[in-house]
Design an enzyme around this catalytic site. Structure first.
Site, PDB file in Angstrom:
ATOM      1  N   HIS A 144       0.678  -1.119  -0.041  1.00 43.06           N
ATOM      2  CA  HIS A 144      -0.040  -0.019  -0.164  1.00 43.06           C
ATOM      3  C   HIS A 144       0.967   1.339  -0.044  1.00 43.06           C
ATOM      4  O   HIS A 144       0.395   2.277  -0.188  1.00 43.06           O
ATOM      5  CB  HIS A 144      -0.969   0.053   1.228  1.00 43.06           C
ATOM      6  CG  HIS A 144      -2.003  -0.998   1.222  1.00 43.06           C
ATOM      7  ND1 HIS A 144      -2.927  -1.259   0.269  1.00 43.06           N
ATOM      8  CD2 HIS A 144      -2.255  -2.059   2.243  1.00 43.06           C
ATOM      9  CE1 HIS A 144      -3.726  -2.056   0.371  1.00 43.06           C
ATOM     10  NE2 HIS A 144      -3.492  -2.425   1.750  1.00 43.06           N
ATOM     11  N   ASP A 180      -4.025 -10.379  -1.785  1.00 40.43           N
ATOM     12  CA  ASP A 180      -4.513  -9.899  -0.471  1.00 40.43           C
ATOM     13  C   ASP A 180      -5.994  -9.566  -0.496  1.00 40.43           C
ATOM     14  O   ASP A 180      -6.391  -8.892  -1.758  1.00 40.43           O
ATOM     15  CB  ASP A 180      -3.479  -8.622  -0.138  1.00 40.43           C
ATOM     16  CG  ASP A 180      -3.595  -8.095   1.158  1.00 40.43           C
ATOM     17  OD1 ASP A 180      -4.745  -7.546   1.614  1.00 40.43           O
ATOM     18  OD2 ASP A 180      -2.781  -8.143   2.020  1.00 40.43           O
ATOM     19  N   HIS A 182      -7.329  -6.807   0.245  1.00 38.10           N
ATOM     20  CA  HIS A 182      -7.073  -5.313  -0.115  1.00 38.10           C
ATOM     21  C   HIS A 182      -6.710  -4.997  -1.257  1.00 38.10           C
ATOM     22  O   HIS A 182      -5.493  -5.584  -1.594  1.00 38.10           O
ATOM     23  CB  HIS A 182      -6.519  -4.623   1.112  1.00 38.10           C
ATOM     24  CG  HIS A 182      -6.954  -4.801   2.518  1.00 38.10           C
ATOM     25  ND1 HIS A 182      -6.802  -5.765   3.399  1.00 38.10           N
ATOM     26  CD2 HIS A 182      -8.249  -4.135   2.898  1.00 38.10           C
ATOM     27  CE1 HIS A 182      -7.317  -5.702   4.485  1.00 38.10           C
ATOM     28  NE2 HIS A 182      -8.352  -4.792   4.420  1.00 38.10           N
ATOM     29  N   ASP A 269      -5.778 -12.551   4.238  1.00 36.06           N
ATOM     30  CA  ASP A 269      -6.907 -11.976   4.881  1.00 36.06           C
ATOM     31  C   ASP A 269      -8.289 -12.129   4.236  1.00 36.06           C
ATOM     32  O   ASP A 269      -9.300 -11.579   4.577  1.00 36.06           O
ATOM     33  CB  ASP A 269      -6.576 -10.514   5.125  1.00 36.06           C
ATOM     34  CG  ASP A 269      -5.979  -9.758   4.090  1.00 36.06           C
ATOM     35  OD1 ASP A 269      -5.884 -10.245   3.023  1.00 36.06           O
ATOM     36  OD2 ASP A 269      -5.270  -8.727   4.356  1.00 36.06           O
TER      37      ASP A 269
END
Length: 400
Positions: A144, A180, A182, A269
């Site tokens: 990120h 991921d 995200h 996740d």
């Protein structure tokens, strides 16, 4: 750093330095995940010290400067001091490093973050120099971070640094795969105009989840148009729909892009137990993801595969199993035959984990995989799967 291993043997990049990347004891991004994974592999008889490679401990200034702005690097260094100046503290929010934010500054932050980058660079070097076909750095995957700010628990973008190094030093076409939950936004935007780096992210839709990006119409711009693919999935997506979208998309990407090397980010996740997202998958996808990538790496990239860690916030029940399965696949470990022969994956070692902690759950999983027959089915399962297929078809339109 001289090695006697044949190139077919994977390397485990030592995470000792990366474990210093630690915000505080209550922060969800915690290095306990690394230790629990190592303990599980050791208890399973799959920990081989001969495959451990200790990266250079020097700070990779040149590679950091390739990705991050100089003013941001100065801010991180200043905020890493035991007692940062008031000016640096006042400027911290500008750089995404608020003391009470998601990515708070901490003493030694610059050195710890640089160590994460150095570990991922070591994995890239091992693969590109032929020391190993596959290399794993579980301390990496901080996807990120942006050139000018920290975001989403990520200070320096190790994945982008490793990709840029491979592209610059070897002229390699790099496929970045991000599983991921995200969106892998920092890596995507870093290479959004680059036709030689393909970024593929499959994640929960940004309509409901941080960072709010990663939609199907994000496809790259200018000469980089077409070298970006996002598959945003509906909340409560389950295994079959997740894997169908991932498999179809990745096959199309491989045929279209034909990479020289794969870099994969293995945030875990998207599991139903993860507290920070809404995807409802089981350990099944974490057995299948590395299997699929491994096969395609050999079919399209002469086996060259760099794997990184990432997110995952159910530290005890999910992350160690997922990351251990990744390493077992990279090694072609014989334990996989036993895991694949049973719906439950077979029992975990009885003496795992040894780590004692006040945060240790009273109950831990007993098997490698989850018995999803005991889970309550999602009432909108068919509707969710249909929506995911619709989005996948839209996402793939520009790849033919």
């Amino acid at each position: 750093m001289a090695l006697t291993l044949p190139a077919s043997d994977p390397l485990w990049i030592d995470c000792s330095s990366s474990k210093r990347y630690r915000f505080n004891d209550d922060h969800p991004f915690h290095p306990i995940r690394l230790r629990l994974t190592e303990e599980l592999l050791a208890a399973s008889g799959a920990w081989d010290e001969s495959r451990l490679w200790k990266p250079d401990t020097s700070i990779p200034h040149e590679q950091l400067e390739e990705i991050h702005r100089s003013d941001y690097l100065r801010a991180v260094r200043e905020l890493s001091k035991p007692n940062p100046s008031q000016e640096a503290i006042d400027q911290a929010p500008r750089y995404g490093l608020e003391a009470d934010g998601d990515t708070p500054y901490f003493p030694g932050m610059h050195e710890a973050s640089a160590a994460v980058v150095q570990g991922s660079l070591a994995a890239a070097e091992a693969v590109m120099t032929g020391r190993a076909l596959h290399a794993l750095h579980l301390g990496g995957g901080l996807h990120h971070s942006f050139p000018d700010r920290a975001s989403g628990f990520c200070v320096y973008n190790d994945a982008a640094a490793a990709i840029r190094w491979m592209n610059k030093e070897y002229g390699a076409k790099v496929l970045y795969i991000d599983t991921d939950v995200h969106h892998g936004d920092g890596v995507q935007w870093c290479f959004y105009t680059d036709p030689d780096v393909f970024t593929f992210s499959i994640h929960e839709t940004g309509k409901f989840l941080f960072p709010g990006t990663g939609f199907a119409n994000e496809r790259g711009v200018n000469s980089g148009y077409g070298a970006c693919l996002n598959v945003p999935l509906e909340p409560y997506t389950e295994d079959d729909s997740w894997l169908a979208c991932f498999s179809e998309a990745l096959e199309v990407v491989m045929r279209s892009f034909k990479p020289d090397v794969i870099v994969s980010q293995h945030g875990c996740d998207a599991h139903a137990l993860d507290p920070l997202a809404h995807i409802h998958c089981s350990m099944k996808i974490y057995r299948e993801i590395p299997r699929i990538i491994h096969r395609l790496a050999h079919e399209y990239a002469d086996g060259r595969w760099v794997a990184l860690g990432g997110g995952g916030y159910e530290h005890w029940q999910v992350v160690p199993r997922a990351w251990a399965l990744l390493w077992l696949e990279m090694c072609d470990h014989p334990l996989l035959a036993e895991i694949d022969s049973s719906p439950s994956g077979g029992p975990l070692p009885a003496d795992w984990p040894k780590l004692d902690s006040p945060r240790r759950p009273s109950e831990l999983p007993g098997n490698w995989l989850d018995d999803t027959g005991l889970w309550t089915p999602m009432p909108r399962r068919s509707e969710i799967a249909a929506k995911n297929k619709e989005v996948l078809d839209i996402a793939l339109q520009h790849l033919g």
